[in-house]
Write an enzyme that holds these catalytic residues in place. Structure first.
Site, PDB file in Angstrom:
ATOM      1  N   GLU A  66       0.827  -1.219   0.000  1.00  0.00           N
ATOM      2  CA  GLU A  66       0.000   0.000   0.000  1.00  0.00           C
ATOM      3  C   GLU A  66       0.851   1.254   0.000  1.00  0.00           C
ATOM      4  O   GLU A  66       1.902   1.300   0.634  1.00  0.00           O
ATOM      5  CB  GLU A  66      -0.853   0.042   1.274  1.00  0.00           C
ATOM      6  CG  GLU A  66      -1.981  -0.947   1.276  1.00  0.00           C
ATOM      7  CD  GLU A  66      -2.794  -0.868   2.567  1.00  0.00           C
ATOM      8  OE1 GLU A  66      -3.523  -1.828   2.832  1.00  0.00           O
ATOM      9  OE2 GLU A  66      -2.685   0.141   3.296  1.00  0.00           O
ATOM     10  N   CYS A 123       3.116   8.479   1.445  1.00  0.00           N
ATOM     11  CA  CYS A 123       3.502   7.531   2.492  1.00  0.00           C
ATOM     12  C   CYS A 123       3.893   6.213   1.814  1.00  0.00           C
ATOM     13  O   CYS A 123       3.076   5.589   1.140  1.00  0.00           O
ATOM     14  CB  CYS A 123       2.321   7.351   3.445  1.00  0.00           C
ATOM     15  SG  CYS A 123       2.631   6.147   4.722  1.00  0.00           S
ATOM     16  N   CYS A 160       5.409  -7.271   7.869  1.00  0.00           N
ATOM     17  CA  CYS A 160       6.405  -6.786   8.825  1.00  0.00           C
ATOM     18  C   CYS A 160       6.624  -7.871   9.872  1.00  0.00           C
ATOM     19  O   CYS A 160       5.673  -8.504  10.319  1.00  0.00           O
ATOM     20  CB  CYS A 160       5.929  -5.499   9.492  1.00  0.00           C
ATOM     21  SG  CYS A 160       7.143  -4.820  10.653  1.00  0.00           S
ATOM     22  N   CYS A 205       3.923  -5.746  16.099  1.00  0.00           N
ATOM     23  CA  CYS A 205       3.345  -4.868  17.122  1.00  0.00           C
ATOM     24  C   CYS A 205       1.885  -5.290  17.297  1.00  0.00           C
ATOM     25  O   CYS A 205       1.192  -5.585  16.319  1.00  0.00           O
ATOM     26  CB  CYS A 205       3.440  -3.405  16.698  1.00  0.00           C
ATOM     27  SG  CYS A 205       5.143  -2.863  16.497  1.00  0.00           S
ATOM     28  N   CYS A 215      -1.066  -3.515  15.273  1.00  0.00           N
ATOM     29  CA  CYS A 215      -0.853  -3.152  13.863  1.00  0.00           C
ATOM     30  C   CYS A 215      -1.303  -4.249  12.911  1.00  0.00           C
ATOM     31  O   CYS A 215      -0.926  -5.412  13.058  1.00  0.00           O
ATOM     32  CB  CYS A 215       0.630  -2.843  13.654  1.00  0.00           C
ATOM     33  SG  CYS A 215       1.056  -2.538  11.927  1.00  0.00           S
ATOM     34  N   GLU A 226       9.085  -2.358   8.348  1.00  0.00           N
ATOM     35  CA  GLU A 226      10.016  -1.632   9.215  1.00  0.00           C
ATOM     36  C   GLU A 226      11.228  -1.195   8.375  1.00  0.00           C
ATOM     37  O   GLU A 226      12.046  -2.025   7.982  1.00  0.00           O
ATOM     38  CB  GLU A 226      10.436  -2.542  10.384  1.00  0.00           C
ATOM     39  CG  GLU A 226      11.593  -2.020  11.204  1.00  0.00           C
ATOM     40  CD  GLU A 226      11.461  -0.571  11.671  1.00  0.00           C
ATOM     41  OE1 GLU A 226      10.417  -0.180  12.225  1.00  0.00           O
ATOM     42  OE2 GLU A 226      12.439   0.196  11.481  1.00  0.00           O
ATOM     43  N   SER A 231      10.227   6.529   9.489  1.00  0.00           N
ATOM     44  CA  SER A 231       9.615   6.159  10.773  1.00  0.00           C
ATOM     45  C   SER A 231      10.085   4.765  11.179  1.00  0.00           C
ATOM     46  O   SER A 231      10.053   3.834  10.372  1.00  0.00           O
ATOM     47  CB  SER A 231       8.090   6.178  10.625  1.00  0.00           C
ATOM     48  OG  SER A 231       7.476   5.654  11.789  1.00  0.00           O
ATOM     49  N   SER A 246       8.371   5.502  16.517  1.00  0.00           N
ATOM     50  CA  SER A 246       7.079   5.018  17.022  1.00  0.00           C
ATOM     51  C   SER A 246       7.278   4.588  18.468  1.00  0.00           C
ATOM     52  O   SER A 246       7.934   3.579  18.734  1.00  0.00           O
ATOM     53  CB  SER A 246       6.607   3.832  16.177  1.00  0.00           C
ATOM     54  OG  SER A 246       6.330   4.282  14.875  1.00  0.00           O
ATOM     55  N   LEU A 247       6.737   5.378  19.378  1.00  0.00           N
ATOM     56  CA  LEU A 247       6.997   5.132  20.806  1.00  0.00           C
ATOM     57  C   LEU A 247       5.841   4.349  21.443  1.00  0.00           C
ATOM     58  O   LEU A 247       6.034   3.263  21.962  1.00  0.00           O
ATOM     59  CB  LEU A 247       7.195   6.482  21.499  1.00  0.00           C
ATOM     60  CG  LEU A 247       7.978   6.482  22.799  1.00  0.00           C
ATOM     61  CD1 LEU A 247       9.351   5.848  22.622  1.00  0.00           C
ATOM     62  CD2 LEU A 247       8.134   7.919  23.308  1.00  0.00           C
ATOM     63  N   HIS A 248       4.676   4.933  21.462  1.00  0.00           N
ATOM     64  CA  HIS A 248       3.415   4.280  21.868  1.00  0.00           C
ATOM     65  C   HIS A 248       3.302   3.870  23.338  1.00  0.00           C
ATOM     66  O   HIS A 248       2.238   3.416  23.762  1.00  0.00           O
ATOM     67  CB  HIS A 248       3.094   3.072  20.989  1.00  0.00           C
ATOM     68  CG  HIS A 248       3.213   3.334  19.520  1.00  0.00           C
ATOM     69  ND1 HIS A 248       2.849   4.532  18.937  1.00  0.00           N
ATOM     70  CD2 HIS A 248       3.659   2.558  18.508  1.00  0.00           C
ATOM     71  CE1 HIS A 248       3.074   4.466  17.629  1.00  0.00           C
ATOM     72  NE2 HIS A 248       3.563   3.287  17.350  1.00  0.00           N
ATOM     73  N   CYS A 263      -3.252   1.217   8.332  1.00  0.00           N
ATOM     74  CA  CYS A 263      -2.257   0.806   7.349  1.00  0.00           C
ATOM     75  C   CYS A 263      -2.197  -0.713   7.242  1.00  0.00           C
ATOM     76  O   CYS A 263      -2.144  -1.409   8.223  1.00  0.00           O
ATOM     77  CB  CYS A 263      -0.911   1.369   7.812  1.00  0.00           C
ATOM     78  SG  CYS A 263       0.478   0.474   7.199  1.00  0.00           S
TER      79      CYS A 263
HETATM   80  N1  SAH Z   1       7.406   0.183  11.016  1.00  0.00           N
HETATM   81  C1  SAH Z   1       7.560   1.573  11.119  1.00  0.00           C
HETATM   82  C2  SAH Z   1       6.890   2.352   9.992  1.00  0.00           C
HETATM   83  C3  SAH Z   1       5.561   1.844   9.537  1.00  0.00           C
HETATM   84  S1  SAH Z   1       4.251   1.886  10.724  1.00  0.00           S
HETATM   85  C4  SAH Z   1       7.059   2.072  12.466  1.00  0.00           C
HETATM   86  O1  SAH Z   1       6.465   1.300  13.193  1.00  0.00           O
HETATM   87  O2  SAH Z   1       7.341   3.216  12.765  1.00  0.00           O
HETATM   88  C5  SAH Z   1       3.862   3.622  10.639  1.00  0.00           C
HETATM   89  C6  SAH Z   1       3.071   4.157  11.807  1.00  0.00           C
HETATM   90  O3  SAH Z   1       1.706   3.700  11.748  1.00  0.00           O
HETATM   91  C7  SAH Z   1       3.639   3.717  13.152  1.00  0.00           C
HETATM   92  O4  SAH Z   1       3.754   4.789  14.049  1.00  0.00           O
HETATM   93  C8  SAH Z   1       2.592   2.720  13.570  1.00  0.00           C
HETATM   94  O5  SAH Z   1       2.644   2.494  14.908  1.00  0.00           O
HETATM   95  C9  SAH Z   1       1.305   3.350  13.036  1.00  0.00           C
HETATM   96  N2  SAH Z   1       0.148   2.450  13.043  1.00  0.00           N
HETATM   97  C10 SAH Z   1       0.135   1.114  12.878  1.00  0.00           C
HETATM   98  N3  SAH Z   1      -1.118   0.622  12.998  1.00  0.00           N
HETATM   99  C11 SAH Z   1      -1.933   1.688  13.244  1.00  0.00           C
HETATM  100  C12 SAH Z   1      -3.336   1.828  13.485  1.00  0.00           C
HETATM  101  N4  SAH Z   1      -4.145   0.783  13.488  1.00  0.00           N
HETATM  102  N5  SAH Z   1      -3.826   3.072  13.727  1.00  0.00           N
HETATM  103  C13 SAH Z   1      -2.999   4.158  13.714  1.00  0.00           C
HETATM  104  N6  SAH Z   1      -1.668   4.078  13.491  1.00  0.00           N
HETATM  105  C14 SAH Z   1      -1.126   2.857  13.273  1.00  0.00           C
HETATM  106 FE1  SF4 Z   2       5.840  -3.289  11.769  1.00  0.00          FE
HETATM  107 FE2  SF4 Z   2       5.558  -0.629  12.208  1.00  0.00          FE
HETATM  108 FE3  SF4 Z   2       3.413  -2.305  12.172  1.00  0.00          FE
HETATM  109 FE4  SF4 Z   2       5.142  -2.451  14.189  1.00  0.00          FE
HETATM  110  S1  SF4 Z   2       3.845  -0.666  13.678  1.00  0.00           S
HETATM  111  S2  SF4 Z   2       4.273  -4.208  13.073  1.00  0.00           S
HETATM  112  S3  SF4 Z   2       7.058  -2.040  13.175  1.00  0.00           S
HETATM  113  S4  SF4 Z   2       4.754  -1.809  10.477  1.00  0.00           S
END
Ligand code: SAH
Ligand code: SF4
Length: 303
Positions: A47, A60, A67, A71, A74, A115, A146, A169-171, A288
């Site tokens: 995508e 983007c 991946c 996480c 995700c 990633e 990112s 990406s901290l979260h 995403c």
């Molecule tokens: N892997 C890298 C880059 C791709 S993810 C990373 O994790 O930074 C890009 C961003 O989308 C990250 O901050 C991720 O945490 C966020 N993301 C993933 N799933 C999401 C969701 N369901 N809602 C909002 N943001 C999300």
């Molecule tokens: Fe991979 Fe980023 Fe999704 Fe985590 S948030 S699973 S690192 S794409």
């Protein structure tokens, strides 16, 4: 290119096929975003998104099919890892979208599927092409990578001659919660992650963005806001709060706007610049990876 000899045109047509073809495209009703699902030559899907905001046109990009970092919130992570994208497949996402968009592409964020630090070399080749004045000529300062924080990745980025931007990406503001949400935190816990980030800031003098998804009752209370404040105090940074896009089958919900506002206020009062990123084109931008995943599910070649 009708100025080329006919047999050369023919040869190019036969041998220089694009690596990606359009599969599905969704356009937001308010024109703020287009989301594209591309099909690779081997049948894999990825995508890419175009976001429009004022004069800004941001693409983007994805760097991997799936991946491996898994996480918990995700959708891309849920589908597991398939393969890295080649530099050509990364650059072509930009070329296809650029060709359709009349306005100039002003920014790129590497925030799509995958990633970036786990496909580092290929990504650098692609970004250098995008950056080169002989090719697309988009300045490195307008390109942001990112990462979830892979050991050594940010240090490598800090050593590059180009001024690529960094988003982390901290979260979660503590190791216990972050490890629960992002298993990668076990191999690069917060203390070490922050050392890598400090090194990047010192070397590049650039402000780092921290991405923080607001996951309902999981990570968005006042307690976590205060912990985050302590963690980031004194850093050259900016916090982006991201309303969660709920993923069906995953046990997380979005945080209320009131709670997001309270969280943001605590950071801002503590002198940490913080904004909330309201996603564009909500009608098309499911989390995403969801579009690709749906497609793959249908073709039943995914778990
Ligand atoms: N892997 C890298 C880059 C791709 S993810 C990373 O994790 O930074 C890009 C961003 O989308 C990250 O901050 C991720 O945490 C966020 N993301 C993933 N799933 C999401 C969701 N369901 N809602 C909002 N943001 C999300
Ligand atoms: Fe991979 Fe980023 Fe999704 Fe985590 S948030 S699973 S690192 S794409």
């Amino acid at each position: 290119m009708s100025n080329l000899p006919a047999d050369l045109q023919e040869q190019l047509n036969t041998n220089m096929k694009p690596l990606l073809s359009y599969d599905t495209s969704l356009k937001a009703k308010d024109h703020s975003a287009d989301k594209h699902l591309f099909k690779c030559r081997d049948g894999a899907h990825l995508e890419s998104v175009l976001l429009r905001s004022g004069k800004r046109r941001t693409i983007c990009l994805s760097t991997q099919v799936g991946c491996a970092l898994a996480c918990k919130f995700c959708h891309t992570g849920l589908a597991g890892f398939k393969r890295n994208l080649s530099p050509g497949e990364i650059v072509e996402q930009v070329l296809h979208i650029k060709r359709e968009e009349p306005d100039r592409i002003s920014n790129i964020v590497v925030m799509g599927m995958g990633e970036p630090m786990l496909n580092y070399n290929q990504l650098m080749i692609a970004l250098r092409q995008i950056n080169s004045p002989d090719a697309l000529g988009l300045g490195a300062r307008h390109i942001t990578i990112s990462t979830s924080g892979v050991k050594g990745g940010i240090l490598k980025l800090a050593e590059e001659p180009e001024q690529w931007g960094l988003a982390v990406s901290l979260h979660a503001p503590n190791d216990e919660l972050r490890t629960e949400l992002m298993p990668i935190n076990k191999s690069l816990p917060l203390k070490e992650l922050m050392i890598e980030i400090d090194t990047y800031i010192k070397k590049t003098k650039r402000r780092v963005s921290f991405e923080y998804i607001m996951l309902g009752d999981t990570n968005s209370s006042e307690k976590e806001a205060r912990e985050l404040l302590q963690l980031l105090k004194g850093k050259l940074c900016h916090v982006n709060l991201i309303p969660y896009n709920p993923v069906p089958t995953l046990p997380f919900s979005a945080t209320s706007l009131k709670k997001i506002q309270r969280f943001q206020d605590i950071l801002v009062r503590g002198k940490i610049p913080c904004t909330t990123r309201f996603e564009k084109g909500q009608d098309i931008l499911a989390a995403c990876g969801q579009l690709a995943h749906k497609k793959v599910e249908k073709e039943s070649c995914s778990k």
